[in-house]
Design a protein around this motif. Structure first.
Motif, short mmCIF file in Angstrom:
data_model
loop_
_atom_site.label_atom_id
_atom_site.label_comp_id
_atom_site.label_asym_id
_atom_site.label_seq_id
_atom_site.Cartn_x
_atom_site.Cartn_y
_atom_site.Cartn_z
N MET A 156 0.82 -1.21 0.00
CA MET A 156 0.00 0.00 0.00
C MET A 156 0.86 1.26 0.00
SD MET A 156 -3.18 -0.99 2.52
CE MET A 156 -3.93 -2.62 2.41
N SER A 157 2.02 1.19 0.64
CA SER A 157 2.92 2.35 0.64
C SER A 157 3.44 2.64 -0.76
CB SER A 157 4.08 2.13 1.60
OG SER A 157 3.67 2.30 2.94
N ILE A 158 3.62 1.61 -1.57
CA ILE A 158 3.99 1.84 -2.97
C ILE A 158 2.85 2.54 -3.69
CG2 ILE A 158 4.53 0.70 -5.15
CD1 ILE A 158 6.00 -1.45 -3.50
N GLU A 159 1.63 2.16 -3.36
CA GLU A 159 0.46 2.76 -4.02
C GLU A 159 0.26 4.22 -3.62
OE1 GLU A 159 -2.84 0.38 -2.82
OE2 GLU A 159 -2.11 -1.45 -3.79
N ASP A 160 0.36 4.52 -2.32
CA ASP A 160 -0.04 5.86 -1.87
C ASP A 160 1.12 6.74 -1.42
OD1 ASP A 160 0.60 5.01 0.77
OD2 ASP A 160 -1.48 4.57 1.27
N GLY A 161 2.34 6.19 -1.35
CA GLY A 161 3.51 7.02 -1.04
C GLY A 161 3.79 7.24 0.43
N LEU A 162 3.01 6.64 1.34
CA LEU A 162 3.30 6.80 2.76
C LEU A 162 4.59 6.05 3.12
CD1 LEU A 162 -0.15 6.43 4.60
CD2 LEU A 162 1.03 8.52 3.89
N VAL A 163 5.45 6.72 3.85
CA VAL A 163 6.66 6.08 4.38
C VAL A 163 6.23 5.08 5.46
CG1 VAL A 163 8.79 6.49 5.66
CG2 VAL A 163 8.07 8.10 3.88
N MET A 164 6.87 3.92 5.48
CA MET A 164 6.49 2.87 6.41
C MET A 164 7.53 2.76 7.52
SD MET A 164 5.77 -1.12 5.48
CE MET A 164 5.16 -2.28 6.68
N GLN A 165 7.08 2.83 8.76
CA GLN A 165 7.95 2.65 9.92
C GLN A 165 7.60 1.34 10.62
OE1 GLN A 165 8.36 6.66 12.20
NE2 GLN A 165 6.33 6.66 11.30
N ILE A 166 8.63 0.56 10.96
CA ILE A 166 8.41 -0.68 11.69
C ILE A 166 9.16 -0.57 13.02
CG2 ILE A 166 8.59 -3.19 11.67
CD1 ILE A 166 8.70 -3.11 8.64
N HIS A 167 8.41 -0.61 14.12
CA HIS A 167 8.96 -0.52 15.47
C HIS A 167 8.72 -1.85 16.19
CE1 HIS A 167 8.66 3.88 14.78
NE2 HIS A 167 9.56 3.98 15.73
N PRO A 168 9.56 -2.84 15.95
CA PRO A 168 9.35 -4.15 16.60
C PRO A 168 10.22 -4.33 17.84
CG PRO A 168 10.94 -4.39 14.84
CD PRO A 168 10.64 -2.90 14.96
N GLY A 169 10.00 -5.44 18.52
CA GLY A 169 10.95 -5.90 19.52
C GLY A 169 10.67 -5.49 20.95
N ALA A 170 9.49 -4.98 21.25
CA ALA A 170 9.16 -4.65 22.64
C ALA A 170 8.24 -5.73 23.20
CB ALA A 170 8.48 -3.29 22.72
N PHE A 171 8.63 -6.28 24.33
CA PHE A 171 7.72 -7.14 25.10
C PHE A 171 6.86 -6.18 25.90
CE2 PHE A 171 7.29 -11.46 27.22
CZ PHE A 171 6.15 -11.11 27.92
N ARG A 172 5.67 -5.92 25.41
CA ARG A 172 4.84 -4.86 25.97
C ARG A 172 4.07 -5.35 27.19
NH1 ARG A 172 4.89 -0.30 22.67
NH2 ARG A 172 5.84 -0.71 20.63
N ASN A 173 3.91 -4.44 28.15
CA ASN A 173 3.12 -4.71 29.35
C ASN A 173 3.63 -5.94 30.10
OD1 ASN A 173 1.33 -2.56 28.47
ND2 ASN A 173 0.57 -4.02 26.96
N HIS A 174 4.94 -5.97 30.29
CA HIS A 174 5.59 -7.12 30.91
C HIS A 174 5.12 -7.34 32.35
CE1 HIS A 174 8.95 -9.59 32.46
NE2 HIS A 174 9.15 -9.95 31.21
N ASN A 175 4.77 -6.25 33.04
CA ASN A 175 4.32 -6.34 34.42
C ASN A 175 2.82 -6.64 34.45
OD1 ASN A 175 3.40 -5.72 37.10
ND2 ASN A 175 5.24 -4.49 37.43
N ARG A 176 2.48 -7.88 34.77
CA ARG A 176 1.09 -8.33 34.74
C ARG A 176 0.19 -7.49 35.63
NH1 ARG A 176 0.30 -13.62 37.97
NH2 ARG A 176 0.70 -12.01 39.54
N ASP A 177 0.64 -7.21 36.85
CA ASP A 177 -0.21 -6.51 37.81
C ASP A 177 -0.42 -5.06 37.41
OD1 ASP A 177 -0.29 -8.87 39.21
OD2 ASP A 177 1.20 -8.25 40.70
N VAL A 178 0.63 -4.40 36.92
CA VAL A 178 0.49 -3.01 36.47
C VAL A 178 -0.47 -2.94 35.29
CG1 VAL A 178 1.71 -1.11 35.34
CG2 VAL A 178 2.66 -2.16 37.40
N PHE A 179 -0.34 -3.87 34.35
CA PHE A 179 -1.24 -3.86 33.20
C PHE A 179 -2.68 -4.08 33.63
CE2 PHE A 179 -3.30 -6.21 29.63
CZ PHE A 179 -3.34 -5.16 28.72
#
Length: 466
Positions: free
Chosen positions: A292-315
């Motif tokens: 789709m970025s080829i079609e519409d020209g939007l730059v694509m950002q990929i932000h991987p690699g976070a284990f999100r909300n690791h703290n069960r109780d805080v989440f």
């Protein structure tokens, strides 16, 4: 406490002099902030910030995660629970608690950012302590009522040329419309963040997808779902968007046949998808977003690699984004290959890769970006948005990827006043790195001046098409 003019420059007198000269040529360049999390409502309504706590503490997970690590409960800092209800509302008491624990931030980037903001915005050159906490609170609170400290005035004072927010795929972008209708000269650009309707492991995914597709009037089919993304991306682009952003757990990509992709869509939107199906669907959608970025020209950002909300109780008690996200090991060479086989050789596509796994800089990311025309490396991000993290980044990627397969700097912040501070740190670190190249005769000084301006300003404008 006045900020030292040579902070972060090398101790060696020759290198320090070179860094000082290079920095002097870029320190006042405009700020391009192509990826961040400030609130578009601020610019639309241009209301005064309510108090020092709302400005410095509540929006900044760098701050409250440090205090939490030392046993300060989130409720004591006024952080609302997952229902949006704060248990502590005495902002002056929260500020005093912050002051009592300010010593915890020694040698952290948070201290650099905060003290830069105190001095450059409020003219405060005292270090925060329990003894001066009330006086500094009052000084900030009084100043916040002045017109020159409202969001639009600060935008000009910070020399911001353009700033991007990060917005859910279903956001109506009303505040962006309000900014555009106001005639104000500031450029506040939305960025398309579709994670909630791409990640089957997000709470309420199937319902969110149904609502997302219905929003665009498309049928609830694989083809209709893809067309819904195209429709919403066009909606964002009409309001100034130049990029999409994808915060996936991994960098895995896939390139399934149309039939297999449709069957996968049916599985993940019916019932409880398996972890493998959820990962495969996210992987397929990265490739679809690239197309789709080829079609519409939007730059694509990929932000991987976070284990999100690791703290069960805080989440459970406070919900997401409460400082409990932890970096995880991430593969790029094999994970990205299906996507790169499909679109990696396209020079009309820009995919900006970020990482929270520093071990991949020289082994995987720099070689990949140093080869594929579609790839660029994002700057040191999140846990590595720090002087040492930035310096390690330059040392590990430059020999293989060069400067021009990177994209300058982006501040990635929710804390508005930290934006000029963060860019200042990046400019100082980059100039220090360049000074070393000049001193060892790897760059001529004239070249270093050109690269310094590229890293501070021009590369971000080019990469993000701003």
């Amino acid at each position: 406490m006045p900020l030292h003019p040579d902070r972060l420059f090398p101790a060696d007198p020759t290198l320090r002099g070179l860094a000082r000269e290079l920095y002097g040529s870029v320190k006042d360049l405009p700020i391009v902030s192509p990826h961040g999390h400030t609130e578009p409502r601020w610019y639309a309504e241009d209301a005064a910030f309510p108090d020092p706590v709302a400005l410095f503490i509540k929006p900044d997970h760098y701050v409250f995660r440090m205090l939490y690590s030392q046993g300060v409960p989130l409720e004591a800092m006024g952080i609302p629970d997952r229902h949006g209800e704060p248990k502590k509302t005495d902002d002056r008491a929260i500020w005093r608690l912050f002051a009592e624990n300010w010593y915890l931030f020694r040698a952290t980037p948070s201290r650099l950012w905060f003290e830069h903001s105190l001095e450059s915005v409020f003219g405060i050159t005292e270090r925060l302590t329990p003894l001066n906490a009330d006086r500094i609170y009052d000084q900030i609170a009084d100043a916040l009522q002045k017109p020159e400290l409202r969001p639009r005035a600060l935008y000009d004072a910070f020399r911001i040329e353009a700033i991007s927010t990060t917005d859910a795929a279903t956001d109506d972008l009303r505040y962006h419309d309000q900014v555009l209708a106001s005639g104000w000269h500031g450029r506040v650009l939305p960025a398309y963040r579709p994670d909630f309707v791409i990640d089957p492991e997000r709470e309420g995914f199937a319902q969110r997808v149904a609502e997302f597709v219905a929003l665009t009037g498309m049928p609830l089919t694989w083809a209709g779902y893809l067309d819904a993304h195209r429709s919403r991306r066009a909606y964002f682009k009409a309001r100034g968007a130049t990029s999409s952003d994808h915060g996936h757990p991994s960098a895995r990509t896939a390139n399934l046949s149309r039939t297999d992709a449709a069957a996968l869509f049916e599985r993940v939107t019916k019932g409880n998808p398996s972890p493998e199906d959820a990962e495969l669907f996210r992987a397929q959608m990265l490739t679809e977003m690239a197309r789709m970025s080829i079609e519409d020209g939007l730059v694509m950002q990929i932000h991987p690699g976070a284990f999100r909300n690791h703290n069960r109780d805080v989440f459970a008690a406070y919900g997401a984004d409460k400082g409990a996200d932890i970096p995880a090991r991430t593969d790029y060479v094999r994970a990205l290959k299906p996507l790169l086989d499909e679109v990696g050789n396209r020079s009309d596509l820009t995919i900006i890769l970020f990482t929270l796994d520093e071990t991949t800089y020289s082994r995987e990311l720099a070689p990949l970006a140093g080869h594929y025309p579609a790839l660029r490396l994002g700057p040191a991000w999140w846990f590595y948005d720090s002087p040492e993290g930035m310096l390690r980044y330059r040392q590990m990627v430059t020999e293989t990827a060069g400067f021009y397969n990177t994209v300058g700097f982006n501040d990635d912040t929710r804390a508005y006043l930290s934006i000029p501070a963060r860019h200042d740190v990046a400019r100082r670190v980059d100039c220090s790195y360049l000074a070393g190249l000049v001193a060892t005769h790897q760059l001529e000084l004239e070249e270093a001046h050109e690269v310094a301006a590229d890293l501070a300003y021009r590369l971000a404008k080019k990469a993000y098409r701003i």
